[in-house]
Design a protein around this motif. Sequence first.
Motif, PDB file in Angstrom:
ATOM      1  N   HIS A 306       0.832  -1.201   0.000  1.00 45.63           N
ATOM      2  CA  HIS A 306       0.000   0.000   0.000  1.00 45.63           C
ATOM      3  C   HIS A 306       0.870   1.255   0.000  1.00 45.63           C
ATOM      4  CE1 HIS A 306      -3.346  -2.528   2.043  1.00 45.63           C
ATOM      5  NE2 HIS A 306      -3.678  -2.314   0.774  1.00 45.63           N
ATOM      6  N   ASP A 308       1.557   5.111   0.583  1.00 50.99           N
ATOM      7  CA  ASP A 308       0.938   5.876   1.661  1.00 50.99           C
ATOM      8  C   ASP A 308       1.532   7.277   1.723  1.00 50.99           C
ATOM      9  OD1 ASP A 308      -0.569   5.737   4.441  1.00 50.99           O
ATOM     10  OD2 ASP A 308       1.420   6.531   4.892  1.00 50.99           O
ATOM     11  N   HIS A 393      -2.818   9.639   7.357  1.00 48.75           N
ATOM     12  CA  HIS A 393      -2.320   8.866   6.221  1.00 48.75           C
ATOM     13  C   HIS A 393      -3.445   8.605   5.233  1.00 48.75           C
ATOM     14  CE1 HIS A 393       1.316   6.998   8.371  1.00 48.75           C
ATOM     15  NE2 HIS A 393       0.654   7.574   9.360  1.00 48.75           N
ATOM     16  N   CYS A 395      -3.844   5.775   1.977  1.00 46.13           N
ATOM     17  CA  CYS A 395      -3.205   4.762   1.133  1.00 46.13           C
ATOM     18  C   CYS A 395      -4.212   4.200   0.136  1.00 46.13           C
ATOM     19  CB  CYS A 395      -2.575   3.649   1.964  1.00 46.13           C
ATOM     20  SG  CYS A 395      -3.732   2.530   2.780  1.00 46.13           S
ATOM     21  N   THR A 479       5.507  10.239  -0.374  1.00 47.38           N
ATOM     22  CA  THR A 479       4.880   8.919  -0.233  1.00 47.38           C
ATOM     23  C   THR A 479       5.917   7.862   0.121  1.00 47.38           C
ATOM     24  OG1 THR A 479       3.082   9.434  -1.751  1.00 47.38           O
ATOM     25  CG2 THR A 479       3.601   7.119  -1.484  1.00 47.38           C
ATOM     26  N   SER A 481       5.786   3.412   1.839  1.00 44.11           N
ATOM     27  CA  SER A 481       4.935   2.289   2.177  1.00 44.11           C
ATOM     28  C   SER A 481       4.234   2.525   3.515  1.00 44.11           C
ATOM     29  CB  SER A 481       5.789   1.021   2.283  1.00 44.11           C
ATOM     30  OG  SER A 481       5.098  -0.008   2.937  1.00 44.11           O
ATOM     31  N   VAL A 482       3.072   1.887   3.687  1.00 40.61           N
ATOM     32  CA  VAL A 482       2.466   1.817   5.011  1.00 40.61           C
ATOM     33  C   VAL A 482       2.698   0.424   5.609  1.00 40.61           C
ATOM     34  CG1 VAL A 482       0.097   1.125   4.383  1.00 40.61           C
ATOM     35  CG2 VAL A 482       0.473   2.682   6.309  1.00 40.61           C
TER      36      VAL A 482
END
Length: 546
Positions: A306, A308, A393, A395, A479, A481-482
């Motif tokens: 995802h 994010d 956040h 995503c 941005t 990753s989450v």
Amino acid sequence: MEVFDYLVVGAGSAGCAIAARLAEDPAVTVALIEAGPSDHHVSVWMPIGLASTVPKPGVRNYGYLTEPQAGFNGRRGYQPRGKCLGGSSSINGMVYIRGHRNDYDDWARLGCTGWNYEDVLPYFRRSEHHEDYSGRDDNRWHGGSGPLRVSNLRSPNPFSNRFVQAAIQAGYAANGDFNGAEQDGAGLYHVTQHRGERWNTARAYLHQGNAGDKTLSGGRRNLSVLVDTQVLRIDFDGTRAAGLTVVRGGVEQKLAARREVIVSAGAFNSPQLLLASGVGPAQELRDLGIRVVADVPGVGKNLQDHPDVILNKRVRSLDLFGHSLPGFAKLSMELLRYRRKRTGMPSSNFAEAGAFIRSRQGLAAPDIQLHFVPALLNHGGDRKKLGHGYSCHACVLRPRSRGEVRLRSADMREAPLIDPRFLSDEEDMAGMVAGVRAIRRIFAQQALASAGGRELFTDDFGPGEGNQQVIEAFVRERTDSVYHPVGTCKMGVDDMAVVDPALRVRGVQGLRVVDASIMPTLVAGNTNAPAIMIAEKAADLIRAGR
């Protein structure tokens, strides 16, 4: 050589669960092998401890970096992964989300028989002990007697409640249970906690509730938990997985498996181990001088995560976490409160509230997830300079971009090469822009706006919905990753599938993969609960002789 019926590689969210479930049969022996230490540490069991474990590599965090990402203007992404008993469930944000029912129905449509939503729901319920249904198993959606404790937040931050009200004012529905009948809407997250303490999978499945269990296995004689043990490779007898070569205490040794080797090392380390052991794309293996056991071209491919982006708003309020002398004084008092009652700010999982929303009409399910945090933070930035405030956040839940994991060398002690190829598909960027705009609409509502403050880093967006190109530039710059990587040992029936619907690795015998890497597509939400579900279902598949 030590001999066991089952060898489980990786004591993370899935590994702890499947090892414990298999060990329920007293007639079998199970060894659970973990490269890191135990989870007996305050940074694990105190929820806000994640602020010390996640931001940088350490004893309990691999802290991987991706390859430079073109979609991030050449920046490297950051990928924290748990390295201790409980794996990433020991350092994550404790958000309990299963995903949308359509995700699992899509798996079944791809040929993964037995994995539609109605098939997997019983395994979610079996794993769960939700405090609202404690001792009961009559609820359609939730379990009340499983090992994994799930609860409501004990001390929700006032601003988390403000966020929910602001989202409702912005036109989104209220939702008190994202894992119930509908996922759409805004609300407070359920968390994997019990009485204000983190409930990782080690505590749930291994220690059976005892955070200081010195045996590490809950005293079960047929379950051996080997910490600080690095697996180097899977050993094969022809094409049958016969055991493992490991390093313990600096000494290389062999472990043998009478029945199966089960790889539960996660979306990065599971494909890494298969590749290092000779299972993967044949030419890639030959180029590294690795003997090919089985040519399985999909190993390491299909990486999904995802993407994010975070928006911040600085607000002068000591209800919010932040770096200031008054803030530290308040947190000190909150720590004393936590010691007495297990309540207050130290019981926060930070990502306290959120929403599942649709970027446009006509979608069958939400395509964007929001996580609200009562603190200022950003990807890779210096939080100490930001002061007090809140963040949100956004995503994209079903990214179309696909990446891969490859070997740098055949040595498992060297980090793999991780290339998610974030934002390589234009549709993902469109979703990110929609998420940014949704957050700004929520921030502008009375419930949050009445607290004052100002947004950071968005001055040049322009009026209304904001300038498209400026927002896209913001997304590329900010941005990351989450932290939900999946898919690198894909389950399926096509030529790029690594495992079949029983999670058996193609081209070999006696070897399965059981973790989030088997997901053919990414689910709509946080991935800890689905990884546990996968292990619960896999245990039944193994016991049934599938």
